[in-house]
Design a protein around this motif. Structure first.
Motif, PDB file in Angstrom:
ATOM      1  N   LEU A 136       0.705  -1.163  -0.440  1.00  0.00           N
ATOM      2  CA  LEU A 136      -0.180  -0.471  -0.010  1.00  0.00           C
ATOM      3  C   LEU A 136       1.221   1.501  -0.282  1.00  0.00           C
ATOM      4  O   LEU A 136       0.675   2.165  -0.938  1.00  0.00           O
ATOM      5  CB  LEU A 136      -1.240  -0.592   1.325  1.00  0.00           C
ATOM      6  N   CYS A 137       1.777   1.103   0.477  1.00  0.00           N
ATOM      7  CA  CYS A 137       2.650   2.438   0.843  1.00  0.00           C
ATOM      8  C   CYS A 137       3.867   2.415  -0.183  1.00  0.00           C
ATOM      9  O   CYS A 137       3.635   3.887  -1.106  1.00  0.00           O
ATOM     10  CB  CYS A 137       4.342   1.809   1.933  1.00  0.00           C
ATOM     11  N   PHE A 138       3.688   1.666  -1.025  1.00  0.00           N
ATOM     12  CA  PHE A 138       4.414   1.608  -2.388  1.00  0.00           C
ATOM     13  C   PHE A 138       3.848   2.212  -4.236  1.00  0.00           C
ATOM     14  O   PHE A 138       3.770   2.724  -3.786  1.00  0.00           O
ATOM     15  CB  PHE A 138       5.330   0.285  -2.983  1.00  0.00           C
ATOM     16  N   ASP A 139       2.034   1.834  -3.177  1.00  0.00           N
ATOM     17  CA  ASP A 139       1.360   1.642  -4.433  1.00  0.00           C
ATOM     18  C   ASP A 139       0.846   3.539  -4.341  1.00  0.00           C
ATOM     19  O   ASP A 139       0.806   3.672  -5.454  1.00  0.00           O
ATOM     20  CB  ASP A 139       0.119   0.900  -4.404  1.00  0.00           C
ATOM     21  N   ALA A 140       1.041   3.431  -3.273  1.00  0.00           N
ATOM     22  CA  ALA A 140       0.665   5.126  -2.737  1.00  0.00           C
ATOM     23  C   ALA A 140       1.416   6.409  -3.436  1.00  0.00           C
ATOM     24  O   ALA A 140       1.784   7.325  -3.682  1.00  0.00           O
ATOM     25  CB  ALA A 140       0.270   5.329  -1.629  1.00  0.00           C
ATOM     26  N   TYR A 141       3.436   5.925  -3.044  1.00  0.00           N
ATOM     27  CA  TYR A 141       4.090   6.616  -3.618  1.00  0.00           C
ATOM     28  C   TYR A 141       4.868   5.474  -3.414  1.00  0.00           C
ATOM     29  O   TYR A 141       6.337   5.457  -3.124  1.00  0.00           O
ATOM     30  CB  TYR A 141       4.627   7.475  -2.045  1.00  0.00           C
ATOM     31  N   PRO A 142       5.123   5.439  -5.101  1.00  0.00           N
ATOM     32  CA  PRO A 142       6.076   4.160  -5.127  1.00  0.00           C
ATOM     33  C   PRO A 142       7.910   5.037  -5.868  1.00  0.00           C
ATOM     34  O   PRO A 142       8.904   4.632  -6.342  1.00  0.00           O
ATOM     35  CB  PRO A 142       5.839   4.208  -6.996  1.00  0.00           C
ATOM     36  N   ALA A 143       8.759   5.016  -4.167  1.00  0.00           N
ATOM     37  CA  ALA A 143       9.657   5.210  -4.180  1.00  0.00           C
ATOM     38  C   ALA A 143      10.706   4.347  -4.750  1.00  0.00           C
ATOM     39  O   ALA A 143      10.260   2.831  -3.772  1.00  0.00           O
ATOM     40  CB  ALA A 143       9.928   6.122  -2.918  1.00  0.00           C
ATOM     41  N   LEU A 144      11.622   4.915  -5.140  1.00  0.00           N
ATOM     42  CA  LEU A 144      12.916   3.821  -5.423  1.00  0.00           C
ATOM     43  C   LEU A 144      13.032   3.278  -3.691  1.00  0.00           C
ATOM     44  O   LEU A 144      13.881   1.749  -3.811  1.00  0.00           O
ATOM     45  CB  LEU A 144      13.709   3.771  -5.861  1.00  0.00           C
ATOM     46  N   THR A 145      13.135   3.828  -2.827  1.00  0.00           N
ATOM     47  CA  THR A 145      13.651   3.060  -1.345  1.00  0.00           C
ATOM     48  C   THR A 145      13.239   2.371  -0.648  1.00  0.00           C
ATOM     49  O   THR A 145      13.653   1.691  -0.308  1.00  0.00           O
ATOM     50  CB  THR A 145      13.673   4.957  -0.496  1.00  0.00           C
ATOM     51  N   TYR A 146      12.331   2.141  -1.059  1.00  0.00           N
ATOM     52  CA  TYR A 146      10.759   1.016  -0.681  1.00  0.00           C
ATOM     53  C   TYR A 146      11.762  -0.479  -1.693  1.00  0.00           C
ATOM     54  O   TYR A 146      11.954  -1.239  -0.240  1.00  0.00           O
ATOM     55  CB  TYR A 146       9.287   0.695  -0.874  1.00  0.00           C
ATOM     56  N   VAL A 147      12.332  -0.209  -2.859  1.00  0.00           N
ATOM     57  CA  VAL A 147      12.940  -1.612  -2.915  1.00  0.00           C
ATOM     58  C   VAL A 147      14.533  -2.030  -2.555  1.00  0.00           C
ATOM     59  O   VAL A 147      14.532  -2.909  -2.049  1.00  0.00           O
ATOM     60  CB  VAL A 147      13.533  -0.583  -4.501  1.00  0.00           C
ATOM     61  N   PHE A 148      15.063  -0.806  -2.437  1.00  0.00           N
ATOM     62  CA  PHE A 148      16.517  -0.908  -1.521  1.00  0.00           C
ATOM     63  C   PHE A 148      16.406  -1.534   0.277  1.00  0.00           C
ATOM     64  O   PHE A 148      17.339  -1.881   0.346  1.00  0.00           O
ATOM     65  CB  PHE A 148      17.425   0.832  -1.159  1.00  0.00           C
ATOM     66  N   VAL A 149      15.503  -1.135   0.984  1.00  0.00           N
ATOM     67  CA  VAL A 149      15.130  -1.267   2.287  1.00  0.00           C
ATOM     68  C   VAL A 149      14.458  -2.602   1.970  1.00  0.00           C
ATOM     69  O   VAL A 149      15.086  -3.654   3.245  1.00  0.00           O
ATOM     70  CB  VAL A 149      13.451  -0.669   3.112  1.00  0.00           C
ATOM     71  N   ALA A 150      14.235  -3.083   0.632  1.00  0.00           N
ATOM     72  CA  ALA A 150      13.471  -4.667   1.091  1.00  0.00           C
ATOM     73  C   ALA A 150      14.466  -5.597   0.668  1.00  0.00           C
ATOM     74  O   ALA A 150      14.704  -6.812   1.248  1.00  0.00           O
ATOM     75  CB  ALA A 150      11.843  -4.912  -0.423  1.00  0.00           C
ATOM     76  N   ILE A 151      15.576  -4.631   0.385  1.00  0.00           N
ATOM     77  CA  ILE A 151      16.963  -5.034  -0.170  1.00  0.00           C
ATOM     78  C   ILE A 151      17.889  -5.554   0.952  1.00  0.00           C
ATOM     79  O   ILE A 151      17.849  -6.548   1.460  1.00  0.00           O
ATOM     80  CB  ILE A 151      18.033  -4.936  -1.294  1.00  0.00           C
ATOM     81  N   VAL A 152      18.003  -4.466   1.950  1.00  0.00           N
ATOM     82  CA  VAL A 152      18.344  -4.815   3.375  1.00  0.00           C
ATOM     83  C   VAL A 152      17.747  -5.718   3.781  1.00  0.00           C
ATOM     84  O   VAL A 152      18.466  -6.427   5.214  1.00  0.00           O
ATOM     85  CB  VAL A 152      18.387  -3.583   3.564  1.00  0.00           C
ATOM     86  N   VAL A 153      16.502  -5.856   4.457  1.00  0.00           N
ATOM     87  CA  VAL A 153      15.636  -6.951   5.016  1.00  0.00           C
ATOM     88  C   VAL A 153      15.955  -8.212   4.786  1.00  0.00           C
ATOM     89  O   VAL A 153      16.754  -8.911   5.544  1.00  0.00           O
ATOM     90  CB  VAL A 153      14.151  -6.481   5.023  1.00  0.00           C
ATOM     91  N   ALA A 154      15.985  -8.208   3.504  1.00  0.00           N
ATOM     92  CA  ALA A 154      16.614  -9.952   2.737  1.00  0.00           C
ATOM     93  C   ALA A 154      17.984 -10.451   2.911  1.00  0.00           C
ATOM     94  O   ALA A 154      18.182 -11.156   3.443  1.00  0.00           O
ATOM     95  CB  ALA A 154      16.268  -9.898   1.102  1.00  0.00           C
ATOM     96  N   CYS A 155      18.685  -9.492   3.186  1.00  0.00           N
ATOM     97  CA  CYS A 155      19.824 -10.038   3.590  1.00  0.00           C
ATOM     98  C   CYS A 155      20.298 -10.263   4.663  1.00  0.00           C
ATOM     99  O   CYS A 155      21.555 -10.803   5.054  1.00  0.00           O
ATOM    100  CB  CYS A 155      21.032  -8.402   2.973  1.00  0.00           C
ATOM    101  N   VAL A 156      19.959  -9.495   5.323  1.00  0.00           N
ATOM    102  CA  VAL A 156      19.916  -9.413   7.070  1.00  0.00           C
ATOM    103  C   VAL A 156      19.485 -10.767   7.757  1.00  0.00           C
ATOM    104  O   VAL A 156      19.834 -11.612   8.671  1.00  0.00           O
ATOM    105  CB  VAL A 156      19.460  -8.621   8.074  1.00  0.00           C
ATOM    106  N   LEU A 157      18.316 -11.236   7.231  1.00  0.00           N
ATOM    107  CA  LEU A 157      17.146 -12.267   7.083  1.00  0.00           C
ATOM    108  C   LEU A 157      18.003 -13.237   6.771  1.00  0.00           C
ATOM    109  O   LEU A 157      18.341 -14.775   7.064  1.00  0.00           O
ATOM    110  CB  LEU A 157      15.748 -11.943   6.475  1.00  0.00           C
ATOM    111  N   SER A 158      18.368 -13.149   5.798  1.00  0.00           N
ATOM    112  CA  SER A 158      19.503 -13.497   5.063  1.00  0.00           C
ATOM    113  C   SER A 158      20.619 -14.766   5.867  1.00  0.00           C
ATOM    114  O   SER A 158      21.562 -15.828   6.200  1.00  0.00           O
ATOM    115  CB  SER A 158      20.066 -14.319   3.648  1.00  0.00           C
ATOM    116  N   LEU A 159      20.998 -13.839   6.822  1.00  0.00           N
ATOM    117  CA  LEU A 159      22.719 -13.897   7.908  1.00  0.00           C
ATOM    118  C   LEU A 159      21.649 -15.106   9.168  1.00  0.00           C
ATOM    119  O   LEU A 159      22.112 -15.076   9.624  1.00  0.00           O
ATOM    120  CB  LEU A 159      23.167 -12.588   8.281  1.00  0.00           C
ATOM    121  N   HIS A 160      20.562 -14.194   9.107  1.00  0.00           N
ATOM    122  CA  HIS A 160      19.997 -14.859  10.334  1.00  0.00           C
ATOM    123  C   HIS A 160      20.006 -16.130  10.625  1.00  0.00           C
ATOM    124  O   HIS A 160      20.075 -17.384  11.733  1.00  0.00           O
ATOM    125  CB  HIS A 160      18.881 -14.479  10.328  1.00  0.00           C
TER     126      HIS A 160
END
Length: 349
Positions: A136-160
């Motif tokens: 919903l956030c991305f649909d309302a304001y599709p900033a590239l930041t959301y893509v970067f945040v998703a990548i960061v979370v995926a990277c940290v979780l992969s280490l977990h």
């Protein structure tokens, strides 16, 4: 959470000077300089919004007391859930709880906290809730930041979920890629112009470039130590560039730090934060994925790194409530109980 950190405490031995204490000293310098500029010079567009709430890091860095962090990750997960519920209510159903602008990409780290919390606790319902809110956030304001945040979370979780040896190799790769992304962040923005057209969002690359050049010019006036944060760190853009705003942030918090404190302060500040996060993740790799301490590190580092990545392209740190969350994430990491690595007592920072 601020009250809990001061109330639920236990004694710890005094610790030696580390990256965490260096960070505390820098925050005190920034706070005193910002306070001087605000009170005596009347500069209201300065750095007080970051350093005033983050002063809890400086206090904690010299404290001989610590609070119990065994379940703090649940509190950060809950913060993400509350954020998601508000997003769904406001953006999904149109309830007037708050303005939609409050749920844009500058606060996307709340999504990171909630998603990481859902994964480490294997909470499917919360995970679905966070994904819906993110969409919903991305649909309302599709900033590239959301893509970067998703990548960061995926990277940290992969280490977990990896064993120690594989996690360390992968972490080293992430560090190299992250440093390259930081070094070439202006090129990334310039290359992203086609993205804006693909998602139907206005291309503000030119505006960002103008602000970036103005910021570099400000830093060049006093490149080593800046004004020690006494002056306004926002800039006056050319007429018509940003609408009605007379003073605007640079949309690059690291450049913003350099404007206030010079390159010396900016490099030391960012370096100390990254060292704290990196050592915390390396420390947690000795623990089971179900250990509450490792869960706490994963959730905190997901939110902290999401905040740092977002700060490359948006004004994030210099917002008061963001500064408070920033400080809470850091002191939570510092107060994790010491562990036993290879039979030797070890601390995070």
């Amino acid at each position: 959470m601020s009250v809990v950190t001061l109330w639920v405490q236990r004694p710890y031995a005094r610790r030696k000077l580390t990256s965490y204490q260096v960070l505390g000293i820098l925050i005190v310098v920034g706070f005193l300089g910002s306070l001087y500029g605000r009170v005596l010079d009347g500069n209201t567009a300065n750095s007080l919004a970051l350093f005033a709430p983050a002063i809890i890091v400086a206090v904690d860095s010299v404290s001989r007391w610590s609070f119990d962090t065994s379940r703090v990750f649940v509190a950060f997960k809950a913060a993400g859930v509350v954020y998601a519920v508000c997003v769904i209510a406001v953006l999904g159903f149109g309830f007037g709880l708050a303005e939609a602008e409050h749920f844009r990409h500058e606060s996307a780290y709340f999504l990171a906290l909630g998603i990481a919390g859902a994964f480490v606790t294997r909470d499917v319902i919360t995970g679905v809730l966070m994904v819906v809110a993110g969409w919903l956030c991305f649909d309302a304001y599709p900033a590239l930041t959301y893509v970067f945040v998703a990548i960061v979370v995926a990277c940290v979780l992969s280490l977990h979920y990896l064993n120690r040896r594989l996690a360390r190799v992968l972490a080293a790769i992430y560090v190299v890629v992250g440093l390259l992304a930081f070094a070439f962040r202006r090129m990334i923005l310039a290359a992203s112009s086609s993205y804006y057209g693909d998602v139907g969002k206005g291309d503000n690359t030119q505006t960002r470039e103008v602000l970036y050049r103005m910021g570099r010019a400000r830093v060049a006036e006093s490149p080593w130590f800046g004004s020690l944060f006494r002056d306004n760190i926002a800039v006056r853009p050319p007429d018509g560039l940003t609408g009605e705003f007379k003073l605007v942030p640079l949309h690059d918090d690291y450049l913003q730090l350099a404007v206030g404190g010079g390159w010396v302060f900016s490099i030391l500040f960012v370096g100390a934060v990254l060292v704290v996060a990196a050592r915390a993740m390396l420390w947690s790799m000795e623990l089971s994925p179900r250990d509450p301490r490792r869960m706490t590190v994963t959730v905190c580092c997901s939110g902290l790194l999401a905040m740092l990545v977002t700060a490359m392209f948006n004004p994030v740190l210099f917002v008061a409530y963001n500064g408070l969350i920033f400080g809470l994430l850091l002191i939570t990491i510092r107060n994790l109980p010491p562990g036993q690595f290879f039979g030797v007592s070890s601390e995070i920072v």
